[in-house]
Design a protein around this motif. Sequence first.
Motif, PDB file in Angstrom:
ATOM      1  N   ARG A   1      37.457  43.780  49.896  1.00  0.00           N
ATOM      2  CA  ARG A   1      38.470  44.166  49.300  1.00  0.00           C
ATOM      3  C   ARG A   1      38.513  43.514  48.328  1.00  0.00           C
ATOM      4  O   ARG A   1      38.419  43.253  46.864  1.00  0.00           O
ATOM      5  N   ARG A   2      39.934  42.269  48.530  1.00  0.00           N
ATOM      6  CA  ARG A   2      40.448  40.553  47.883  1.00  0.00           C
ATOM      7  C   ARG A   2      38.570  40.160  47.792  1.00  0.00           C
ATOM      8  O   ARG A   2      38.489  39.659  46.378  1.00  0.00           O
ATOM      9  N   ARG A   3      37.181  39.717  48.080  1.00  0.00           N
ATOM     10  CA  ARG A   3      36.005  39.364  47.750  1.00  0.00           C
ATOM     11  C   ARG A   3      35.804  39.923  46.307  1.00  0.00           C
ATOM     12  O   ARG A   3      35.938  39.661  45.014  1.00  0.00           O
ATOM     13  N   ILE A   4      35.726  41.623  46.377  1.00  0.00           N
ATOM     14  CA  ILE A   4      35.615  42.284  45.074  1.00  0.00           C
ATOM     15  C   ILE A   4      36.597  41.605  43.749  1.00  0.00           C
ATOM     16  O   ILE A   4      36.124  41.416  42.851  1.00  0.00           O
ATOM     17  N   ALA A   5      37.835  41.841  44.342  1.00  0.00           N
ATOM     18  CA  ALA A   5      39.050  41.584  43.560  1.00  0.00           C
ATOM     19  C   ALA A   5      38.276  40.316  43.179  1.00  0.00           C
ATOM     20  O   ALA A   5      39.000  39.938  41.520  1.00  0.00           O
ATOM     21  N   ARG A   6      38.450  39.230  43.819  1.00  0.00           N
ATOM     22  CA  ARG A   6      38.352  37.451  43.590  1.00  0.00           C
ATOM     23  C   ARG A   6      37.068  37.744  42.280  1.00  0.00           C
ATOM     24  O   ARG A   6      37.270  36.923  41.654  1.00  0.00           O
ATOM     25  N   LEU A   7      35.978  37.648  42.511  1.00  0.00           N
ATOM     26  CA  LEU A   7      34.947  37.539  41.683  1.00  0.00           C
ATOM     27  C   LEU A   7      34.412  38.799  40.656  1.00  0.00           C
ATOM     28  O   LEU A   7      34.716  38.109  39.993  1.00  0.00           O
ATOM     29  N   SER A   8      35.713  39.619  41.253  1.00  0.00           N
ATOM     30  CA  SER A   8      35.466  40.972  39.896  1.00  0.00           C
ATOM     31  C   SER A   8      36.077  39.174  39.164  1.00  0.00           C
ATOM     32  O   SER A   8      36.564  39.408  37.285  1.00  0.00           O
ATOM     33  N   ALA A   9      37.725  39.170  39.312  1.00  0.00           N
ATOM     34  CA  ALA A   9      38.375  38.370  38.065  1.00  0.00           C
ATOM     35  C   ALA A   9      37.750  37.347  37.640  1.00  0.00           C
ATOM     36  O   ALA A   9      37.652  36.986  36.254  1.00  0.00           O
TER      37      ALA A   9
ATOM     38  N   GLY B   1      34.074  49.559  40.451  1.00  0.00           N
ATOM     39  CA  GLY B   1      35.697  50.507  41.179  1.00  0.00           C
ATOM     40  C   GLY B   1      34.890  51.142  41.904  1.00  0.00           C
ATOM     41  O   GLY B   1      35.310  51.182  43.258  1.00  0.00           O
ATOM     42  N   LEU B   2      33.669  51.494  41.926  1.00  0.00           N
ATOM     43  CA  LEU B   2      33.057  52.587  42.943  1.00  0.00           C
ATOM     44  C   LEU B   2      33.522  51.628  44.405  1.00  0.00           C
ATOM     45  O   LEU B   2      33.789  52.176  45.543  1.00  0.00           O
ATOM     46  N   THR B   3      32.028  50.407  43.788  1.00  0.00           N
ATOM     47  CA  THR B   3      32.236  49.521  45.812  1.00  0.00           C
ATOM     48  C   THR B   3      33.875  49.081  45.810  1.00  0.00           C
ATOM     49  O   THR B   3      33.667  49.086  47.106  1.00  0.00           O
ATOM     50  N   TRP B   4      34.426  48.609  45.394  1.00  0.00           N
ATOM     51  CA  TRP B   4      36.404  48.374  45.207  1.00  0.00           C
ATOM     52  C   TRP B   4      36.583  50.342  46.348  1.00  0.00           C
ATOM     53  O   TRP B   4      37.040  50.043  47.975  1.00  0.00           O
ATOM     54  N   ALA B   5      35.945  50.979  45.930  1.00  0.00           N
ATOM     55  CA  ALA B   5      37.107  51.668  46.373  1.00  0.00           C
ATOM     56  C   ALA B   5      36.166  52.912  47.563  1.00  0.00           C
ATOM     57  O   ALA B   5      37.209  53.221  48.797  1.00  0.00           O
ATOM     58  N   THR B   6      35.358  52.549  48.154  1.00  0.00           N
ATOM     59  CA  THR B   6      34.642  53.131  49.557  1.00  0.00           C
ATOM     60  C   THR B   6      34.505  51.820  50.118  1.00  0.00           C
ATOM     61  O   THR B   6      33.719  52.239  51.277  1.00  0.00           O
ATOM     62  N   SER B   7      34.693  50.947  49.993  1.00  0.00           N
ATOM     63  CA  SER B   7      34.455  49.219  50.746  1.00  0.00           C
ATOM     64  C   SER B   7      35.628  49.648  52.136  1.00  0.00           C
ATOM     65  O   SER B   7      36.593  49.633  52.063  1.00  0.00           O
TER      66      SER B   7
ATOM     67  N   TYR C   1      22.788  45.192  39.281  1.00  0.00           N
ATOM     68  CA  TYR C   1      22.197  45.068  40.807  1.00  0.00           C
ATOM     69  C   TYR C   1      22.782  43.620  40.598  1.00  0.00           C
ATOM     70  O   TYR C   1      23.623  43.435  42.255  1.00  0.00           O
ATOM     71  N   LEU C   2      22.836  42.940  40.014  1.00  0.00           N
ATOM     72  CA  LEU C   2      23.322  41.644  40.557  1.00  0.00           C
ATOM     73  C   LEU C   2      24.169  41.473  40.375  1.00  0.00           C
ATOM     74  O   LEU C   2      25.552  41.426  41.387  1.00  0.00           O
ATOM     75  N   ILE C   3      25.028  41.778  39.828  1.00  0.00           N
ATOM     76  CA  ILE C   3      27.216  42.442  39.965  1.00  0.00           C
ATOM     77  C   ILE C   3      26.852  42.630  41.127  1.00  0.00           C
ATOM     78  O   ILE C   3      27.822  42.531  42.216  1.00  0.00           O
ATOM     79  N   ARG C   4      26.591  43.791  42.389  1.00  0.00           N
ATOM     80  CA  ARG C   4      26.570  44.487  43.074  1.00  0.00           C
ATOM     81  C   ARG C   4      26.320  44.336  44.633  1.00  0.00           C
ATOM     82  O   ARG C   4      27.223  43.863  45.578  1.00  0.00           O
TER      83      ARG C   4
ATOM     84  N   GLN D   1      24.568  54.849  49.854  1.00  0.00           N
ATOM     85  CA  GLN D   1      25.745  54.812  49.333  1.00  0.00           C
ATOM     86  C   GLN D   1      26.064  53.477  47.946  1.00  0.00           C
ATOM     87  O   GLN D   1      25.954  53.459  46.290  1.00  0.00           O
ATOM     88  N   GLY D   2      25.389  51.849  48.541  1.00  0.00           N
ATOM     89  CA  GLY D   2      25.784  50.927  47.847  1.00  0.00           C
ATOM     90  C   GLY D   2      24.792  51.521  46.609  1.00  0.00           C
ATOM     91  O   GLY D   2      24.547  50.647  45.911  1.00  0.00           O
ATOM     92  N   LEU D   3      23.464  51.426  47.155  1.00  0.00           N
ATOM     93  CA  LEU D   3      22.171  51.760  46.272  1.00  0.00           C
ATOM     94  C   LEU D   3      22.646  52.260  45.136  1.00  0.00           C
ATOM     95  O   LEU D   3      22.852  52.205  43.414  1.00  0.00           O
ATOM     96  N   ALA D   4      22.778  53.354  45.466  1.00  0.00           N
ATOM     97  CA  ALA D   4      23.615  54.589  44.735  1.00  0.00           C
ATOM     98  C   ALA D   4      24.501  54.144  43.583  1.00  0.00           C
ATOM     99  O   ALA D   4      24.672  54.521  42.588  1.00  0.00           O
ATOM    100  N   GLN D   5      25.643  53.332  43.850  1.00  0.00           N
ATOM    101  CA  GLN D   5      26.598  52.634  43.161  1.00  0.00           C
ATOM    102  C   GLN D   5      25.689  51.289  42.193  1.00  0.00           C
ATOM    103  O   GLN D   5      26.703  50.646  41.393  1.00  0.00           O
ATOM    104  N   ILE D   6      25.660  51.137  42.270  1.00  0.00           N
ATOM    105  CA  ILE D   6      24.159  50.606  41.326  1.00  0.00           C
ATOM    106  C   ILE D   6      23.602  51.154  39.959  1.00  0.00           C
ATOM    107  O   ILE D   6      23.965  51.384  39.483  1.00  0.00           O
ATOM    108  N   VAL D   7      22.216  52.049  41.119  1.00  0.00           N
ATOM    109  CA  VAL D   7      21.777  52.940  39.752  1.00  0.00           C
ATOM    110  C   VAL D   7      22.371  54.413  38.678  1.00  0.00           C
ATOM    111  O   VAL D   7      22.308  54.423  38.177  1.00  0.00           O
TER     112      VAL D   7
END
Length: 408
Positions: free
Chosen positions: A235-243, A223-229, A175-178, A355-361
């Motif tokens: 996507r760049r934000r996801i990549a940076r924050l993931s690293a 992965g799901l968040t990045w793929a469906t964004s 929940y916090l990460i997404r 979709q966003g809530l599903a990618q958490i739960v």
Amino acid sequence: MASAAPRRVSSGSLHTLGYALLALVIFFTCFTFMKPSPYDFLALPTIALWFLLGIRFYRSTIVIVALLLIYLVAIVIALIPYLDESNSVDWTYQAVYLGLTGIFFVMFFSDDTSDRVGFVLKAYLAGALFAAICGIFSYFDVLGEDVLFKMDGRASGVFQDPNLLGSFLILSVLYLIRRMLVGETRQVFLSAMALLVLLACVFLSFSRGSWGACLLGICLTIGLTWATSPSRAIRRRIARLSALTVLVGALLIGGLLSMEGVSERFTDRAQVTKDYDEGETGRFGNQRRGIPMLIDRPLGFGPLRWRVVFDLEPHNSYIGSFANGGWLGGFAFVSIVLTSIFVGFRLCLKPSPYQGLAQIVFPALLMFFLQAFQIDIEKWRHLYMMLGMVWGLEAARVRWVFRQRSTT
């Protein structure tokens, strides 16, 4: 007309009470050291109040409701030869109670879905942070050795089982990460600090299953968040924050491993198997011997009677479902898992407001299904809450799709 306003006020007050009680129920999910726990005292009146307020059953959830009922009926049937065994009877009562809470959660989350799921995730986060802080305190004996649980040098806090503590925290980690990945929180620093507390406690639980489930769940959510964004910027934000998350996580683990006793415990727990897993009478040996026996027993061994035969729990919910509920209960449990996985991936991959809530739960629920191969999850209260969330999101998605088609 004069009486309409008081009725509206009364209804609003009851809804406020309903949400307040539900928040307490969700928060107290972590209190497993008390039997009965505050969760048990509050759940029944909360469910009754929400039925009074009006929660509905939708056809799109008939599959999960039917499977849960079949699973519970199978357990009750398997109990019949053992009605004189109090442990089996008590276990069956608890199983039926938890299964019915699952049906309630399916119905509850089917309406006002985004608001209700978001509300419950916040209440769950509060409980998870409380449990994590207690777990860390228990590991370092901050409040003394007799105040909080600590098992075999592993953090337990308000849980009696460190494996359950570690797994309990995964949903809030995701929940916090997404929320940070997609910029849904303005309090990034507080969210990051909360995330570090949760991750530290998962690590200090020294639960191999929780470690793997947490890591895989994080990867799946990212992965799901990045793929469906739809946005390259996101996507760049996801990549940076993931690293950054990987770096901070590595530093956190490195810091913990530098503490006295932590590295030794980590080395011990990092082994793939332990002594109690191996041998003919170990966990895996019992499973190998038990499966052929279950094939010959349509009613299984009866609820909670695997331990009578093998002196240990099965530590596998799939085998346990056949042992506790016979063939009918086993196939019903497997069907619950498979249908929920299908629905969960569809929720995560197909565009919708949910979709966003599903990618958490769903990733958290999927991790529980995977952990079920090496631990008994069927008595986890939060399992049924998350099952209700996934199917409630599906009910809302189906109605949304219907409305979209009706307007085109």
